[in-house]
Design an enzyme around this catalytic site. Structure first.
Site, PDB file in Angstrom:
ATOM      1  N   ARG A   1      33.787  53.862  11.356  1.00 49.10           N
ATOM      2  CA  ARG A   1      33.587  54.864  12.411  1.00 49.10           C
ATOM      3  C   ARG A   1      34.896  55.068  13.199  1.00 49.10           C
ATOM      4  O   ARG A   1      35.573  54.134  13.581  1.00 49.10           O
ATOM      5  CB  ARG A   1      32.494  54.392  13.358  1.00 49.10           C
ATOM      6  CG  ARG A   1      32.186  55.359  14.517  1.00 49.10           C
ATOM      7  CD  ARG A   1      32.900  54.963  15.804  1.00 49.10           C
ATOM      8  NE  ARG A   1      32.471  55.791  16.942  1.00 49.10           N
ATOM      9  CZ  ARG A   1      33.034  55.743  18.141  1.00 49.10           C
ATOM     10  NH1 ARG A   1      34.026  54.919  18.376  1.00 49.10           N
ATOM     11  NH2 ARG A   1      32.617  56.522  19.114  1.00 49.10           N
TER      12      ARG A   1
ATOM     13  N   THR B   1      37.743  52.467  27.087  1.00 45.55           N
ATOM     14  CA  THR B   1      39.037  52.848  26.516  1.00 45.55           C
ATOM     15  C   THR B   1      40.057  53.049  27.620  1.00 45.55           C
ATOM     16  O   THR B   1      39.725  53.588  28.674  1.00 45.55           O
ATOM     17  CB  THR B   1      38.879  54.198  25.781  1.00 45.55           C
ATOM     18  OG1 THR B   1      38.084  53.990  24.637  1.00 45.55           O
ATOM     19  CG2 THR B   1      40.208  54.813  25.394  1.00 45.55           C
TER      20      THR B   1
END
Ligand code: ASP
Length: 352
Positions: free
Chosen positions: A237, A209
């Protein structure tokens, strides 16, 4: 990045995961972690170190910091905004749009790994120096979720939109729908599916990320965090990255923090809020990130099977980072130039 470099990297990621699983198996978790952690600061000693650490005499600004190597080009874009006297908020948005648009970055935006059903779904959030924040989760078919998150912040009374609602909002704001699944990601997903790994895959292979924090010339902080989340995650999710407090937090009185790694661990500890609150108690960014990682390692069973990393920036421009396993690096850019640094880690061994 070339395909061969990607596949070489993929092999080393797999090897890294295997090594780590061996390491995790060899560690009796509580004892192993506490043994490794014994060289790190205890609550008392970290506080003592914080109070004895000299404060920098001048504020280091403007400055921008980002997670991972793809933070380098992202920081360069953010720096253009900051160097021209622009706001931290504009800088972080412009900065993270770089990896969002880059198909070679397989963990963010266009070209990111899909979920288990083969759909690329994106999570992102953004936050400014006045606690204004916006977020999207499970957003499909929009290349720049960070800009949708900013629109949520600025054009709605809400903080977070998810799934279909987020997509409808994005389209109403003029964002264009497009296919985000590149041929490379599709092929990798088909291989994964054929190998029968039909389970949510949250591990050491997919933790890149981008989280970005900036301090502008006016001394204002802002942060952004954007990701395609865990590769082959269960559809629906949501990780930490779009959750204010878990994947990103900004408090102008203190500083800002962002996170990368297994999002479930950051959610359980509200990791980035924790880092900021530790800074409020007097720890510097480095010590605060370390304490948060230690908290995760001590309290969450099997934490050693995953990677987590925190990056923090204080309101005076001090930078700190810390991770569970070696292998997490972070990019810093200010007037003196751009650097990429390996974060200090709690456990022995390196996961690439
Ligand atoms: N934190 C992200 C998530 O759990 C993964 C990452 O850092 O890439 O969705």
């Amino acid at each position: 990045m070339t395909k061969s470099k990607m596949s070489q990297q993929h092999k080393s990621l797999l090897q890294g995961r295997r090594d780590l699983l061996k390491l995790a198996a060899a560690l009796p978790l509580a004892g192993g972690l506490s043994a490794c952690a014994s060289t790190t600061a205890s609550d008392k000693s970290a506080t003592a170190a914080a109070t004895s650490t000299p404060k920098p005499s001048a504020v280091r600004k403007p400055i921008v910091v980002s997670t991972w190597e793809h933070g380098m080009p992202a920081n360069a874009a953010a720096w253009q905004v900051l160097a021209a006297g622009g706001s931290a908020l504009d800088a972080v948005e412009q900065g993270v749009r770089v990896p969002e648009a880059d198909p070679a970055v397989r963990t963010v935006g266009y070209g990111g790994y899909p979920d288990a059903s083969g759909e690329v779904t994106l999570d992102a959030c953004i936050m400014d120096h006045q606690l204004n924040c916006g977020s999207v989760a499970g957003l499909k078919r929009i290349k720049h979720p960070i800009s949708v998150a900013r629109a949520v912040m600025e054009k709605t009374p809400h903080v977070m939109l998810v799934g279909e609602g987020a997509l409808t909002f994005a389209k109403a704001q003029g964002f264009v729908e497009e296919n985000l699944l590149t041929e490379q990601s599709k092929q990798d997903w088909l291989v994964w599916r054929e190998q029968g790994k039909a389970k949510s895959q949250i591990n050491l292979e997919n933790h890149d990320t981008i989280g970005m924090l900036a301090l502008d010339s006016d001394g204002h902080l802002a942060g952004a965090c954007t990701t395609s989340g865990a590769a082959y995650k269960l559809p629906g999710r949501v990780g930490d990255s779009p959750l204010i407090g878990a994947g990103l937090y900004v408090d102008q009185d203190v500083g800002a923090a962002t996170a990368t790694g297994l999002g479930e661990l950051m959610i359980k500890t509200v990791g980035c809020h924790l880092v900021v609150e530790l800074m409020r108690q007097g720890l510097n960014p480095q010590q605060a990130c370390q304490r948060a990682v230690e908290r995760i390692a001590a309290k969450i069973p099997n934490a050693a099977e995953a990677q987590v990393g925190f990056l923090a920036l204080s309101v005076s421009g001090e930078v700190g980072a810390y991770c569970l396993h070696g292998g997490f690096n972070y990019a810093v850019q200010d007037a003196s130039g751009a650097t990429l640094t390996d974060a200090i880690h709690l456990l022995p061994g390196v996961v690439v």
